[in-house]
Design an enzyme around this catalytic site. Structure first.
Site, mmCIF file in Angstrom:
data_model
loop_
_atom_site.group_PDB
_atom_site.id
_atom_site.type_symbol
_atom_site.label_atom_id
_atom_site.label_comp_id
_atom_site.label_asym_id
_atom_site.label_seq_id
_atom_site.Cartn_x
_atom_site.Cartn_y
_atom_site.Cartn_z
ATOM 1 N N LYS A 65 23.035 46.591 -4.501
ATOM 2 C CA LYS A 65 21.874 46.728 -3.615
ATOM 3 C C LYS A 65 21.954 47.943 -2.681
ATOM 4 O O LYS A 65 20.939 48.569 -2.387
ATOM 5 C CB LYS A 65 21.672 45.444 -2.805
ATOM 6 N N ASN A 86 16.329 45.286 -3.130
ATOM 7 C CA ASN A 86 16.478 44.352 -4.263
ATOM 8 C C ASN A 86 15.312 44.508 -5.230
ATOM 9 O O ASN A 86 15.270 43.828 -6.251
ATOM 10 C CB ASN A 86 16.570 42.892 -3.779
ATOM 11 N N GLY A 126 29.790 36.552 5.608
ATOM 12 C CA GLY A 126 29.686 37.643 4.641
ATOM 13 C C GLY A 126 29.193 38.918 5.306
ATOM 14 O O GLY A 126 28.462 38.864 6.306
ATOM 15 N N TYR A 219 23.046 29.997 -6.204
ATOM 16 C CA TYR A 219 22.447 28.763 -6.709
ATOM 17 C C TYR A 219 23.097 28.423 -8.044
ATOM 18 O O TYR A 219 23.557 29.303 -8.756
ATOM 19 C CB TYR A 219 20.922 28.930 -6.897
HETATM 20 P P1 ATR Z 1 28.137 43.760 -2.369
HETATM 21 O O1 ATR Z 1 28.391 44.033 -0.923
HETATM 22 O O2 ATR Z 1 29.218 44.299 -3.254
HETATM 23 O O3 ATR Z 1 26.754 44.065 -2.777
HETATM 24 P P2 ATR Z 1 27.967 41.026 -1.730
HETATM 25 O O4 ATR Z 1 27.945 39.834 -2.609
HETATM 26 O O5 ATR Z 1 26.799 41.222 -0.871
HETATM 27 O O6 ATR Z 1 28.259 42.227 -2.667
HETATM 28 O O7 ATR Z 1 29.277 41.056 -0.778
HETATM 29 C C1 ATR Z 1 30.437 40.485 -1.043
HETATM 30 C C2 ATR Z 1 30.781 39.615 0.208
HETATM 31 O O8 ATR Z 1 31.384 38.433 -0.216
HETATM 32 C C3 ATR Z 1 31.723 40.273 1.172
HETATM 33 O O9 ATR Z 1 31.431 39.866 2.482
HETATM 34 C C4 ATR Z 1 33.077 39.708 0.716
HETATM 35 O O10 ATR Z 1 34.060 39.707 1.697
HETATM 36 P P3 ATR Z 1 35.018 40.983 1.945
HETATM 37 O O11 ATR Z 1 34.235 41.933 2.805
HETATM 38 O O12 ATR Z 1 36.204 40.433 2.596
HETATM 39 O O13 ATR Z 1 35.316 41.548 0.572
HETATM 40 C C5 ATR Z 1 32.649 38.304 0.428
HETATM 41 N N1 ATR Z 1 33.523 37.551 -0.464
HETATM 42 C C6 ATR Z 1 33.645 37.669 -1.812
HETATM 43 N N2 ATR Z 1 34.512 36.748 -2.296
HETATM 44 C C7 ATR Z 1 34.940 36.019 -1.222
HETATM 45 C C8 ATR Z 1 35.842 34.919 -1.063
HETATM 46 N N3 ATR Z 1 36.489 34.374 -2.104
HETATM 47 N N4 ATR Z 1 36.029 34.441 0.200
HETATM 48 C C9 ATR Z 1 35.394 34.967 1.244
HETATM 49 N N5 ATR Z 1 34.534 36.019 1.162
HETATM 50 C C10 ATR Z 1 34.307 36.530 -0.052
#
Ligand code: ATR
Length: 274
Positions: A65, A86, A126, A219
């Site tokens: 995104k 998106n 997140g 979901y």
């Molecule tokens: P992107 O930023 O790559 O588009 P996203 O789904 O929006 O994808 O972001 C991934 C988020 O999920 C991040 O906040 C990530 O945490 P980190 O910053 O520590 O990487 C979080 N995340 C992914 N897997 C996780 C897990 N098992 N436990 C906690 N947070 C998780």
């Protein structure tokens, strides 16, 4: 033929094609929509390849995104305020317009569920593209948001992006564990991608309770791992992101075709597919 698609990785689980098929049927618009899994290291090339080969609109999902935002020639106001897109639409033959319908989709669903009011105190888990895309409309609605994330460095990055906006707080995850009884949240939103791999973000169970609404942007046909964990810890009102998916898809459909599908009918109908 005009082609629409959801571009992401992974997209196997995506229900967007079936939702758009239902919109097409409902509105009588010919709408060819598919899912395309894009290699993680090849977004730029695949993105332009799609639009050079009949693509005129796309939804962008995890983890592209923020990258997609950078490739847009124009963005809508709500995309600009969130810094992520998106939804893409080709305009004036070749130019790329980016929009963000996630935030409005989430707000609409939370309102439908009666999970939110303008004074809600929200804990947002997140700090990735998904979280970034939903913050602005929730703040604009009047809510307070506290962000926590596994990696504190990323929390600081997202807060920096919204530095001129009031009502955004952030905490180190460790501090939430230590001082959990100082905080009282009405709504907890999981905007991490943890559910995709069946994981649960690490948060103190003490902040969950029967009067705390718990929402997962992810979901699946059963409750997500996060929502199951919330229920075990006393939550009574939980929801996954299927309603948000349908609401955001409707706003994307509107951007592409100028007609807003009836989402209530689709939400009702869609549940029967599970
Ligand atoms: P992107 O930023 O790559 O588009 P996203 O789904 O929006 O994808 O972001 C991934 C988020 O999920 C991040 O906040 C990530 O945490 P980190 O910053 O520590 O990487 C979080 N995340 C992914 N897997 C996780 C897990 N098992 N436990 C906690 N947070 C998780």
């Amino acid at each position: 033929m005009n082609i629409f698609a959801v571009l992401g990785n992974p997209v196997k689980h995506s229900k967007s094609p079936i939702i758009h098929q239902l919109f097409a049927k409902q509105t009588g618009i010919l709408h060819n929509y598919k899912k395309i899994c894009i290699p993680l290291n090849n977004f730029y090339k695949s993105f332009f390849h799609f639009f050079k080969n009949g693509g005129i609109g796309a939804n962008i999902t995890v983890p592209f995104k923020k990258k997609a935002y950078k490739l847009c020639d124009f963005v809508t106001k709500r995309a600009k305020y969130s810094g992520v897109v998106n939804t893409i639409k080709i305009i004036n033959s070749k130019k790329i317009l980016g929009d963000n319908t996630d935030g409005i989709g989430l707000l609409k669903d939370l309102q439908n569920l009666k999970f939110i009011n303008s004074k809600s105190n929200i804990l947002l888990i997140g700090a990735g593209g998904a979280a970034q895309g939903i913050i602005y409309p929730l703040i604009n609605f009047g809510c307070n948001i506290t962000i926590i994330n596994r990696t504190y460095q990323n929390t600081k990055k997202i807060v920096k992006f919204f530095k001129n906006i009031k009502n955004i707080n952030y905490l180190k995850l460790e501090d939430l564990f230590i001082f959990y009884n100082k905080f009282r949240y009405n709504l907890i939103i999981n905007a991490t991608s943890s559910s995709i791999k069946g994981n649960i973000p690490n948060i103190p169970s003490n902040i969950i309770g029967p009067d705390v609404f718990c929402y997962d942007l992810f979901y699946n046909s059963n409750n997500t791992p996060f929502l199951k964990w919330c229920i075990i810890n006393g939550a009574k009102k939980v929801s996954d992101g299927i309603g948000m998916l349908i609401e955001q898809a409707a706003h994307s459909f509107y951007l592409w075709h100028g007609i807003m599908p009836n989402t209530k009918l689709i939400i009702k109908k869609y549940k029967k597919y599970d």
